[in-house]
Design an enzyme around this catalytic site. Structure first.
Site, PDB file in Angstrom:
ATOM      1  N   ASP A   1       0.815  -1.301  -0.155  1.00  0.00           N
ATOM      2  CA  ASP A   1      -0.042   0.175   0.091  1.00  0.00           C
ATOM      3  C   ASP A   1       0.933   1.398  -0.103  1.00  0.00           C
ATOM      4  O   ASP A   1       1.922   1.188   0.747  1.00  0.00           O
ATOM      5  CB  ASP A   1      -1.020   0.032   1.041  1.00  0.00           C
ATOM      6  CG  ASP A   1      -2.044   0.996   1.437  1.00  0.00           C
ATOM      7  OD1 ASP A   1      -3.212   0.748   0.513  1.00  0.00           O
ATOM      8  OD2 ASP A   1      -1.763   2.041   1.642  1.00  0.00           O
TER       9      ASP A   1
ATOM     10  N   ASN B   1      -2.947  12.875  -4.504  1.00  0.00           N
ATOM     11  CA  ASN B   1      -3.858  13.312  -5.274  1.00  0.00           C
ATOM     12  C   ASN B   1      -4.477  14.629  -4.862  1.00  0.00           C
ATOM     13  O   ASN B   1      -4.902  15.306  -5.641  1.00  0.00           O
ATOM     14  CB  ASN B   1      -5.072  12.273  -5.032  1.00  0.00           C
ATOM     15  CG  ASN B   1      -4.864  10.794  -5.766  1.00  0.00           C
ATOM     16  OD1 ASN B   1      -4.238  11.054  -6.902  1.00  0.00           O
ATOM     17  ND2 ASN B   1      -5.458   9.887  -5.483  1.00  0.00           N
TER      18      ASN B   1
ATOM     19  N   HIS C   1      -4.813  14.057  -9.785  1.00  0.00           N
ATOM     20  CA  HIS C   1      -5.034  12.616 -10.140  1.00  0.00           C
ATOM     21  C   HIS C   1      -4.382  12.208 -11.252  1.00  0.00           C
ATOM     22  O   HIS C   1      -3.818  11.022 -11.325  1.00  0.00           O
ATOM     23  CB  HIS C   1      -6.524  12.350 -10.390  1.00  0.00           C
ATOM     24  CG  HIS C   1      -7.484  12.396  -9.025  1.00  0.00           C
ATOM     25  ND1 HIS C   1      -7.711  11.019  -8.231  1.00  0.00           N
ATOM     26  CD2 HIS C   1      -8.361  13.215  -8.636  1.00  0.00           C
ATOM     27  CE1 HIS C   1      -8.374  11.490  -7.215  1.00  0.00           C
ATOM     28  NE2 HIS C   1      -8.976  12.621  -7.518  1.00  0.00           N
TER      29      HIS C   1
ATOM     30  N   ASP D   1      -1.879   9.163 -10.797  1.00  0.00           N
ATOM     31  CA  ASP D   1      -1.918   8.011 -11.795  1.00  0.00           C
ATOM     32  C   ASP D   1      -0.385   7.735 -12.040  1.00  0.00           C
ATOM     33  O   ASP D   1       0.004   6.490 -12.394  1.00  0.00           O
ATOM     34  CB  ASP D   1      -2.623   8.394 -12.893  1.00  0.00           C
ATOM     35  CG  ASP D   1      -4.377   8.252 -12.756  1.00  0.00           C
ATOM     36  OD1 ASP D   1      -4.781   7.744 -11.482  1.00  0.00           O
ATOM     37  OD2 ASP D   1      -5.094   8.925 -13.290  1.00  0.00           O
TER      38      ASP D   1
ATOM     39  N   GLU E   1      -4.795   2.380  -4.177  1.00  0.00           N
ATOM     40  CA  GLU E   1      -3.198   2.572  -4.096  1.00  0.00           C
ATOM     41  C   GLU E   1      -2.750   1.256  -3.607  1.00  0.00           C
ATOM     42  O   GLU E   1      -1.649   1.043  -3.009  1.00  0.00           O
ATOM     43  CB  GLU E   1      -2.756   3.473  -3.366  1.00  0.00           C
ATOM     44  CG  GLU E   1      -3.121   3.442  -1.651  1.00  0.00           C
ATOM     45  CD  GLU E   1      -4.483   3.966  -1.360  1.00  0.00           C
ATOM     46  OE1 GLU E   1      -4.605   4.339  -0.246  1.00  0.00           O
ATOM     47  OE2 GLU E   1      -5.285   4.207  -2.170  1.00  0.00           O
TER      48      GLU E   1
END
Length: 335
Positions: free
Chosen positions: A196, A204, A209, A213, A239
């Site tokens: 994680d 973010n 975003h 990404d 994530e």
């Protein structure tokens, strides 16, 4: 022509890569007398590209498949031993062929996914293929490759290209079984890790975003680079990533996951700077897939709640009393 159309209809009815492979080999084996067919898996081990027969036709006309891990397959050979095929793959070609000293003719058809040849179909018979045979084989192969690409697309995460969550249980059940009592620090076993990205929401929120990404894609690339061809890597959404390590000792699994953690910490992500990951892992035996995943998640949550940027093993945490083992009762886990 009717049997061929029936075979194509049967081939495209499958929703599983291995069954699709067996079906196409069965179809190709019927395209002549004394035709031998094989599906060769292409993989990299210790920097060398190898091939091993994954499915093949027998003298009785049946198609059988191997169930062992690629690196343990004694039939694996170096790609360099088949120079015609090696040259074809190097130039990203569509086919290669060879006539052996005994006059037998071999045709190889690499199976491409993106820019990588991950497998190859091999057709061998005592004499050169006729033009009709070649046309039929090429047509069947194109249908097979296109359909396999559709299957692969449905099994992949659109952003990272990793396996998606819905494929997890199938991949988990395909791993070779390991006796629970046989797994130790120095004996091979299978391991499941949950990875994680720490404070990903902040990335973010602060950068947007698109940058988020990009972080996911770069972490996915590191996962691909640091794990072996027989391991399986999934994006579970958001994530979180999951890694299924096959035929590794506990020490090897711990070392590989620690290298991942250190690699992510040392990487300079564009605009973002530095990020870290927390990792929890567990032995992949002694329960259903959801139970094993739950143990890895417990270890992951412990890592995140106790400093982040660390690797934690469920077995160690239970043994030290830092976690209590869940007691499974049929489909219900009691806490």
């Amino acid at each position: 022509m009717k049997p061929l159309l029936q075979n194509l209809a049967e081939m495209t009815a499958h929703r599983d890569h291995l069954r699709l492979e067996v079906s196409v080999l069965s179809t190709l084996a019927q395209q002549g007398r004394n035709v031998n067919v094989r599906a060769l898996e292409i993989f990299v081990h210790r920097g060398e590209t190898l091939l091993r027969p994954r499915s093949w036709s027998t003298a009785e006309g049946r198609i059988v498949s191997s169930d062992c891990d690629p690196i343990e397959d004694t039939q694996a050979v170096a790609l360099a031993q088949l120079p015609e095929l090696a040259q074809c793959i190097a130039r990203e070609g569509k086919s290669a062929e060879r006539i052996g000293p005994d006059g037998r003719h071999t045709l190889w058809l690499p199976v491409w996914l993106g820019d990588r040849a991950h497998a190859c179909l091999e057709i061998t018979q005592p004499k050169r293929l006729t033009r009709h045979q070649r046309d039929v084989i090429t047509g069947v192969f194109l249908v097979y490759q296109n359909y396999q690409s559709l299957l692969d697309y449905s099994e992949r995460d659109a952003l990272t290209g990793l396996l998606n969550r819905k494929t997890f249980e199938e991949q988990f059940t395909r791993q070779p079984p390991v006796a629970a009592e046989a797994v130790g620090e120095d004996t091979p076993g299978n391991w499941l890790a949950a990875v994680d990205i720490d404070h990903f929401k902040r990335v973010n929120d602060r950068f947007g975003h698109l940058y988020g990404d990009e972080v996911l894609i770069l972490v996915a690339n590191q996962l691909r680079t640091l794990f072996r061809s027989q391991d399986r890597i999934f994006r579970f959404g958001g994530e979180e990533f999951v890694v299924l390590l096959r035929a590794a000792t506990l020490a090897q699994a711990r070392g590989a996951l620690e290298r991942l953690r250190a690699s992510v910490e040392a990487h300079a992500f564009p605009q973002i700077g530095g990020i870290t990951v927390s990792i929890g892992f567990a032995a992949a035996h002694g329960g259903a897939p959801v139970e094993i995943l739950g143990r890895a998640d417990q270890a992951l949550y412990y890592a995140k709640e106790n400093g982040r940027n660390q690797v934690r093993f469920y077995g160690d945490l239970v043994e030290s009393g830092q976690l209590r083992a869940r007691v499974a009762h049929d489909e219900v886990e009691l806490f």
